[in-house]
Scaffold this motif. Structure first.
Motif, PDB file in Angstrom:
ATOM      1  N   VAL A 194       0.837  -1.199   0.000  1.00 53.85           N
ATOM      2  CA  VAL A 194       0.000   0.000   0.000  1.00 53.85           C
ATOM      3  C   VAL A 194       0.866   1.240   0.000  1.00 53.85           C
ATOM      4  O   VAL A 194       0.665   2.153  -0.798  1.00 53.85           O
ATOM      5  N   SER A 195       1.856   1.279   0.889  1.00 49.84           N
ATOM      6  CA  SER A 195       2.721   2.453   0.959  1.00 49.84           C
ATOM      7  C   SER A 195       3.950   2.114   1.774  1.00 49.84           C
ATOM      8  O   SER A 195       3.910   1.270   2.669  1.00 49.84           O
ATOM      9  N   ALA A 196       5.050   2.835   1.465  1.00 48.60           N
ATOM     10  CA  ALA A 196       6.269   2.726   2.265  1.00 48.60           C
ATOM     11  C   ALA A 196       6.398   3.917   3.201  1.00 48.60           C
ATOM     12  O   ALA A 196       7.383   4.024   3.926  1.00 48.60           O
ATOM     13  N   ALA A 197       5.384   4.808   3.178  1.00 47.93           N
ATOM     14  CA  ALA A 197       5.435   5.994   4.031  1.00 47.93           C
ATOM     15  C   ALA A 197       5.070   5.624   5.460  1.00 47.93           C
ATOM     16  O   ALA A 197       4.173   4.816   5.693  1.00 47.93           O
ATOM     17  N   ASN A 198       5.762   6.238   6.399  1.00 51.25           N
ATOM     18  CA  ASN A 198       5.488   6.007   7.815  1.00 51.25           C
ATOM     19  C   ASN A 198       5.928   7.237   8.602  1.00 51.25           C
ATOM     20  O   ASN A 198       7.129   7.528   8.643  1.00 51.25           O
ATOM     21  N   PRO A 199       4.934   8.014   9.143  1.00 48.81           N
ATOM     22  CA  PRO A 199       3.482   7.764   9.125  1.00 48.81           C
ATOM     23  C   PRO A 199       2.882   7.915   7.728  1.00 48.81           C
ATOM     24  O   PRO A 199       3.471   8.554   6.852  1.00 48.81           O
ATOM     25  N   PHE A 200       1.696   7.329   7.558  1.00 49.89           N
ATOM     26  CA  PHE A 200       1.050   7.296   6.244  1.00 49.89           C
ATOM     27  C   PHE A 200      -0.352   7.892   6.356  1.00 49.89           C
ATOM     28  O   PHE A 200      -1.162   7.436   7.168  1.00 49.89           O
TER      29      PHE A 200
ATOM     30  N   SER B 154     -13.411   2.264   3.025  1.00 47.26           N
ATOM     31  CA  SER B 154     -13.957   0.925   3.268  1.00 47.26           C
ATOM     32  C   SER B 154     -13.283   0.377   4.518  1.00 47.26           C
ATOM     33  O   SER B 154     -12.333   0.972   5.042  1.00 47.26           O
ATOM     34  N   ASP B 155     -13.787  -0.756   4.994  1.00 44.19           N
ATOM     35  CA  ASP B 155     -13.076  -1.445   6.068  1.00 44.19           C
ATOM     36  C   ASP B 155     -11.713  -1.864   5.548  1.00 44.19           C
ATOM     37  O   ASP B 155     -11.591  -2.367   4.420  1.00 44.19           O
ATOM     38  N   MET B 156     -10.697  -1.647   6.348  1.00 41.37           N
ATOM     39  CA  MET B 156      -9.334  -1.933   5.897  1.00 41.37           C
ATOM     40  C   MET B 156      -8.554  -2.645   6.998  1.00 41.37           C
ATOM     41  O   MET B 156      -8.690  -2.303   8.181  1.00 41.37           O
ATOM     42  N   ALA B 157      -7.749  -3.628   6.585  1.00 39.47           N
ATOM     43  CA  ALA B 157      -6.812  -4.299   7.484  1.00 39.47           C
ATOM     44  C   ALA B 157      -5.427  -4.140   6.880  1.00 39.47           C
ATOM     45  O   ALA B 157      -5.147  -4.654   5.795  1.00 39.47           O
ATOM     46  N   LEU B 158      -4.562  -3.402   7.577  1.00 39.45           N
ATOM     47  CA  LEU B 158      -3.210  -3.139   7.082  1.00 39.45           C
ATOM     48  C   LEU B 158      -2.194  -3.733   8.044  1.00 39.45           C
ATOM     49  O   LEU B 158      -2.381  -3.706   9.266  1.00 39.45           O
ATOM     50  N   SER B 159      -1.125  -4.248   7.471  1.00 41.66           N
ATOM     51  CA  SER B 159      -0.041  -4.812   8.269  1.00 41.66           C
ATOM     52  C   SER B 159       1.222  -4.014   8.037  1.00 41.66           C
ATOM     53  O   SER B 159       1.534  -3.622   6.898  1.00 41.66           O
ATOM     54  N   ALA B 160       1.936  -3.754   9.133  1.00 44.66           N
ATOM     55  CA  ALA B 160       3.222  -3.065   9.053  1.00 44.66           C
ATOM     56  C   ALA B 160       4.333  -4.119   9.027  1.00 44.66           C
ATOM     57  O   ALA B 160       4.352  -5.025   9.871  1.00 44.66           O
ATOM     58  N   TYR B 161       5.207  -4.022   8.055  1.00 46.09           N
ATOM     59  CA  TYR B 161       6.325  -4.961   7.931  1.00 46.09           C
ATOM     60  C   TYR B 161       7.626  -4.256   8.294  1.00 46.09           C
ATOM     61  O   TYR B 161       7.833  -3.084   7.961  1.00 46.09           O
ATOM     62  N   PHE B 162       8.493  -5.037   8.963  1.00 47.95           N
ATOM     63  CA  PHE B 162       9.779  -4.519   9.401  1.00 47.95           C
ATOM     64  C   PHE B 162      10.882  -5.459   8.914  1.00 47.95           C
ATOM     65  O   PHE B 162      10.641  -6.644   8.657  1.00 47.95           O
ATOM     66  N   ALA B 163      12.079  -4.921   8.818  1.00 50.44           N
ATOM     67  CA  ALA B 163      13.240  -5.752   8.439  1.00 50.44           C
ATOM     68  C   ALA B 163      14.390  -5.430   9.388  1.00 50.44           C
ATOM     69  O   ALA B 163      14.475  -4.329   9.949  1.00 50.44           O
TER      70      ALA B 163
END
Length: 411
Positions: free
Chosen positions: A300-306, A312-321
């Motif tokens: 969805v995006s690499a921006a943080n914060p975004f 709509s109802d949304m479920a987003l996951s934050a990924y880290f490395a």
């Protein structure tokens, strides 16, 4: 009655003929009625002696429930319909007042469906004025009066006429036409139901919300709530203004940290349609944020914060490395055997220096600030960031006498 044959026209007072004084003849006027119970008659000419040519007046007075018709002579011939009756006496006369019983007329009224009679039906004397009136039921209006044949008489209500015979009339009514006017607040529209309706008709009205919005309720012209149903059906009993109200949908934003190497800081919750949610994640020590992905795993995006626009109802996951760090090893008057390179956060690295250099021996490891770390040739440590280590060597002590060329200078 021979006076007229000689050209004599008297008036009963100081009469003359061809300049000579004349004594007039006197005549009798007999006054009667056709029915003593029907009325009386009399006046200045009533049963007395009247000089030729004098004017006299008779008046007829009908009894109750009777009416005067006319004056007649002894032969029954009509003389006059005037009352009082004034005439010149020119001979003996018999005058009779003719009376008749009043004629009663029936006014029969009826009301068609959806109305009633207010006044006017009954029995009336001939030639009497009659006022009739009808009243429509709620939601209806008067249309017209018709006669016994069904022909239109008048649209007046009340209606006044002179009765001269039996009358049959009927009042007719029709439903009121009403207007249903529908309005829509912002973010919606009217689908159906606006228009004209008869009284007591069922109106089915329907509204449609714009994308991201939903129908809330119908209100009347005063703003009072009518119904939360859509479509809504109601009975029309008058001109009606109805307004449809809408509200933004509320959607849930669910946020998840995809692994144990970070956390959600803010942004999850409920949002109205088309509003902006500021979502933010925080990586754990030694890790960095990579991206947000949706429920399907798409980026969805690499921006943080975004700044996320909610639709709509949304479920987003934050990924880290995990972070990767460079370990750089430096030797002063010696050499590095192993340990330099790239390491991930938390990895164990071993920095190894050669024990001896040419004329030097290993002393210790120091960090970038010059602080001592270890005196071991092989120094094992945890990598938690960019690292620069220096292997420190010292010159060896000489145990054999120095040659002349190696002697330090004197004096």
């Amino acid at each position: 009655g021979s006076e007229e044959s000689y050209g004599y026209a008297g008036n009963g007072a100081d009469d003359r003929w061809q300049g000579l004084p004349v004594v007039p003849n006197y005549y009798t006027v007999a006054v009667g009625t056709n029915d003593l119970k029907a009325g009386t008659a009399g006046g200045s000419g009533d049963n007395g002696a009247h000089a030729y040519g004098t004017e006299t007046s008779l008046t007829a007075a009908p009894a109750r429930y009777h009416r005067f018709v006319k004056w007649t002579n002894a032969a029954g011939d009509s003389l006059s319909g005037d009352n009082p009756y004034t005439f010149a006496v020119k001979g003996d006369m018999e005058v009779q007042a003719q009376f008749a019983a009043n004629v009663y007329c029936q006014v029969q009224l009826s009301a068609a469906a959806n109305g009633r009679l207010k006044a006017g039906g009954g029995t009336y004397v001939y030639n009497a004025p009659v006022q009739i009136e009808a009243e429509a039921a709620a939601g209806y209006h008067f249309v017209k009066w018709t006669d016994a044949a069904g022909d239109s008489v008048t649209a007046q209500n009340p209606y006044t006429f002179t009765v001269q015979g039996d009358v049959v009339m009927q009042a007719h009514f029709a439903t009121n036409p009403y207007q249903v006017h529908l309005l829509a607040e912002a973010k919606g529209r009217i689908k159906s139901g606006d228009g004209g309706y008869a009284h007591n008709a069922a109106a089915r009205i329907e509204a449609e919300a714009a994308e991201g919005y939903h129908f809330v309720k119908w209100t009347n012209a005063a703003g009072d709530s009518l119904s939360g149903r859509n479509p809504h059906t109601f009975t029309v009993t008058g001109d009606t203004v109805v307004r449809a109200h809408f509200a933004a949908n509320v959607y849930r934003v669910s946020l998840l940290a995809a692994n144990a190497n970070g956390r959600i800081m803010s942004g999850g919750g409920d949002y109205a349609y088309d509003t902006r949610a500021r979502i933010e994640a925080e990586a754990a020590v030694g890790y960095y944020f990579v991206k947000w992905t949706d429920a399907r795993g798409d980026s969805v995006s690499a921006a943080n914060p975004f700044p996320l626009t909610v639709r709509s109802d949304m479920a987003l996951s934050a990924y880290f490395a995990i972070n990767s760090y460079a370990v750089r090893l430096v030797a002063e008057n010696g050499r590095i055997k192993a340990g330099g390179g790239i390491y991930t956060h938390g990895a164990m690295a071993t920095a190894e220096a050669a024990a001896d250099g040419e004329g030097y021996h290993f002393v210790k490891w120091t960090d970038a600030a010059g602080d001592s770390l270890s005196g071991d040739y092989a120094y094992r440590f945890l990598v938690t960031g960019e690292t620069v280590l220096t292997a420190v060597y010292e010159r060896e002590n000489l145990t054999e006498p120095l040659t002349g060329s190696e002697q330090p200078p004197t004096g």
